[in-house]
Motif scaffolding. Structure first.
Motif, PDB file in Angstrom:
ATOM      1  N   GLN A 169       0.809  -1.230   0.000  1.00 55.46           N
ATOM      2  CA  GLN A 169       0.000   0.000   0.000  1.00 55.46           C
ATOM      3  C   GLN A 169       0.837   1.272   0.000  1.00 55.46           C
ATOM      4  O   GLN A 169       0.295   2.371   0.052  1.00 55.46           O
ATOM      5  CB  GLN A 169      -0.985   0.029   1.182  1.00 55.46           C
ATOM      6  CG  GLN A 169      -1.871  -1.197   1.274  1.00 55.46           C
ATOM      7  CD  GLN A 169      -2.869  -1.130   2.418  1.00 55.46           C
ATOM      8  OE1 GLN A 169      -2.957  -0.144   3.143  1.00 55.46           O
ATOM      9  NE2 GLN A 169      -3.644  -2.196   2.587  1.00 55.46           N
ATOM     10  N   HIS A 189      -2.781   4.257  -0.583  1.00 54.06           N
ATOM     11  CA  HIS A 189      -4.153   3.779  -0.765  1.00 54.06           C
ATOM     12  C   HIS A 189      -4.452   2.771   0.349  1.00 54.06           C
ATOM     13  O   HIS A 189      -3.539   2.187   0.936  1.00 54.06           O
ATOM     14  CB  HIS A 189      -4.328   3.076  -2.118  1.00 54.06           C
ATOM     15  CG  HIS A 189      -4.209   3.983  -3.306  1.00 54.06           C
ATOM     16  ND1 HIS A 189      -5.283   4.351  -4.079  1.00 54.06           N
ATOM     17  CD2 HIS A 189      -3.128   4.581  -3.874  1.00 54.06           C
ATOM     18  CE1 HIS A 189      -4.875   5.139  -5.069  1.00 54.06           C
ATOM     19  NE2 HIS A 189      -3.568   5.284  -4.963  1.00 54.06           N
ATOM     20  N   VAL A 193      -1.279  -0.919  -4.265  1.00 58.12           N
ATOM     21  CA  VAL A 193      -1.073   0.152  -5.242  1.00 58.12           C
ATOM     22  C   VAL A 193      -0.388  -0.468  -6.453  1.00 58.12           C
ATOM     23  O   VAL A 193       0.730  -0.986  -6.350  1.00 58.12           O
ATOM     24  CB  VAL A 193      -0.241   1.307  -4.668  1.00 58.12           C
ATOM     25  CG1 VAL A 193      -0.333   2.517  -5.594  1.00 58.12           C
ATOM     26  CG2 VAL A 193      -0.702   1.680  -3.268  1.00 58.12           C
ATOM     27  N   GLY A 210      -4.850   2.416  -7.607  1.00 65.22           N
ATOM     28  CA  GLY A 210      -4.877   1.309  -6.661  1.00 65.22           C
ATOM     29  C   GLY A 210      -5.907   0.252  -6.960  1.00 65.22           C
ATOM     30  O   GLY A 210      -6.785   0.414  -7.821  1.00 65.22           O
ATOM     31  N   CYS A 214      -9.224   3.754  -7.246  1.00 67.18           N
ATOM     32  CA  CYS A 214      -9.042   5.202  -7.153  1.00 67.18           C
ATOM     33  C   CYS A 214      -7.737   5.651  -7.799  1.00 67.18           C
ATOM     34  O   CYS A 214      -6.726   4.937  -7.782  1.00 67.18           O
ATOM     35  CB  CYS A 214      -9.044   5.647  -5.691  1.00 67.18           C
ATOM     36  SG  CYS A 214     -10.639   5.453  -4.862  1.00 67.18           S
ATOM     37  N   ARG A 216      -5.108   8.797  -7.335  1.00 66.41           N
ATOM     38  CA  ARG A 216      -4.752   9.877  -6.417  1.00 66.41           C
ATOM     39  C   ARG A 216      -3.595  10.684  -6.989  1.00 66.41           C
ATOM     40  O   ARG A 216      -2.686  10.130  -7.622  1.00 66.41           O
ATOM     41  CB  ARG A 216      -4.380   9.325  -5.043  1.00 66.41           C
ATOM     42  CG  ARG A 216      -5.580   8.788  -4.279  1.00 66.41           C
ATOM     43  CD  ARG A 216      -5.246   8.364  -2.862  1.00 66.41           C
ATOM     44  NE  ARG A 216      -6.465   8.099  -2.109  1.00 66.41           N
ATOM     45  CZ  ARG A 216      -6.501   7.749  -0.827  1.00 66.41           C
ATOM     46  NH1 ARG A 216      -5.369   7.621  -0.139  1.00 66.41           N
ATOM     47  NH2 ARG A 216      -7.652   7.528  -0.219  1.00 66.41           N
ATOM     48  N   ASN A 229      -8.443  12.772  -4.850  1.00 65.68           N
ATOM     49  CA  ASN A 229      -8.777  11.348  -4.908  1.00 65.68           C
ATOM     50  C   ASN A 229      -9.987  11.195  -5.825  1.00 65.68           C
ATOM     51  O   ASN A 229     -11.048  11.756  -5.563  1.00 65.68           O
ATOM     52  CB  ASN A 229      -9.100  10.816  -3.516  1.00 65.68           C
ATOM     53  CG  ASN A 229      -9.480   9.340  -3.542  1.00 65.68           C
ATOM     54  OD1 ASN A 229      -8.616   8.485  -3.736  1.00 65.68           O
ATOM     55  ND2 ASN A 229     -10.753   9.028  -3.359  1.00 65.68           N
TER      56      ASN A 229
END
Length: 315
Positions: A169, A189, A193, A210, A214, A216, A229
């Motif tokens: 992550q 995330h 990721v 991710g 999403c 980011r 986001n």
């Protein structure tokens, strides 16, 4: 839109040549990369717009990623399932193999600064390796992630700076002149990721995608919170690419079979393309033909097309 069949190979990565808009490299594998052979294919576009396979590197394991050399147009590097990085000079009868990873290599990128003939590889063995290609040696091993590293990418603006993302992550930033540990890192995330890419225009801006679906945005000078986001896909995002022609356009592809185009100033896609029947794994934007995209899927096809929304996107 042009459809290119890839035979028995499920698509994992596709890259336009940095030298011409008429060449395309593809990395794939039989049986989704779980078992069987892999290959790297090179396609060339003829004056009529049709694409034809002109070169093939067969490999004994899956091929997960490919990158073009930034030093010469006849060399590519291929990330493979047996832990090898293959240096493929298409003018030579025998490829060179760089060995060091103890597990699958899932990401490979050439130094975008062109100051060195260096590449970085990211692996399931939780490490990133920095390679000197002419010397055929590993210069550094970067340890900082605790899980599979899915992608590592060079900054196009900040010399010797790379970003990496992982199953753990985390988003990590590295100074390759001080490779002992990341210079900064953040839990990017609340999921694996899988993808990252740098802005081509704003040197401190970076994007991640991710398994939470999403996208980011990040300012690497202030990593304590994301710039934005976007809930971009209902399933995992496998790859993202920033547009080399404009500062605010980005494209993503997902396990939901779709490719989506974004103006990152807004949270809704400017276009959504659904033309695959399986996971869409790789995507790229042409450096030479504004608005032209190539993507590849586990449905054993590559699609090359120019969405109106991207072609007309303001520079």
């Amino acid at each position: 839109m042009v459809t290119i069949q890839t035979g028995p190979l499920c698509g994992h990565a596709v890259r336009f040549s940095p030298y011409t808009g008429d060449r395309l490299a593809f990395a794939g594998a039989e049986n989704f990369g779980i078992a069987g052979l892999g290959a790297c294919l090179i396609f060339e576009r003829d004056p009529s717009g049709a694409w034809h396979q002109i070169k093939k590197l067969q490999w004994q394991d899956a091929c997960y990623d490919v990158t073009w050399s930034e030093a010469t147009d006849n060399v590519l590097l291929v990330a493979t399932g047996n832990g090898s990085v293959v240096v493929w000079d298409t003018t030579q009868p025998q490829e060179c193999v760089l060995q060091g990873h103890s597990a699958e290599v899932c990401s490979i990128e050439w130094d975008l600064s062109r100051q060195h003939r260096h590449v970085i590889s990211a692996s399931w063995d939780h490490t990133i390796r920095l390679w000197d290609v002419p010397q055929q040696c590993c210069l550094s091993v970067l340890n900082g992630h605790t899980e599979i590293i899915y992608h590592a990418c060079w900054s196009p603006s900040l010399p010797r700076t790379i970003a990496s993302v992982s199953r753990d992550q985390m988003l990590c930033l590295w100074d390759l002149d001080k490779p002992a540990q990341p210079v900064s890192q953040i839990n990017a995330h609340q999921s694996e990721v899988l993808a990252c890419d740098w802005s081509k225009y704003e040197e401190y801006k970076l994007f991640t995608g991710g398994a939470d679906g999403c996208i980011r945005g990040w300012d690497i000078r202030q990593l304590n919170h994301p710039l934005f986001n976007i809930p971009a896909h209902p399933k995992a995002i496998r790859s993202i690419r920033t547009d080399p022609h404009t500062s605010n356009a980005l494209v993503s592809c997902s396990y939901d079979f779709s490719v989506r185009l974004w103006d990152i100033r807004h949270s809704t896609p400017i276009e959504s393309v659904l033309h695959h029947k399986e996971f869409t794994f790789g995507v790229d934007i042409s450096l030479h033909d504004k608005g032209t995209i190539a993507d590849c899927s586990w449905d054993k096809t590559i699609k090359v097309y120019t969405p109106a929304s991207l072609a007309m996107f303001p520079v």
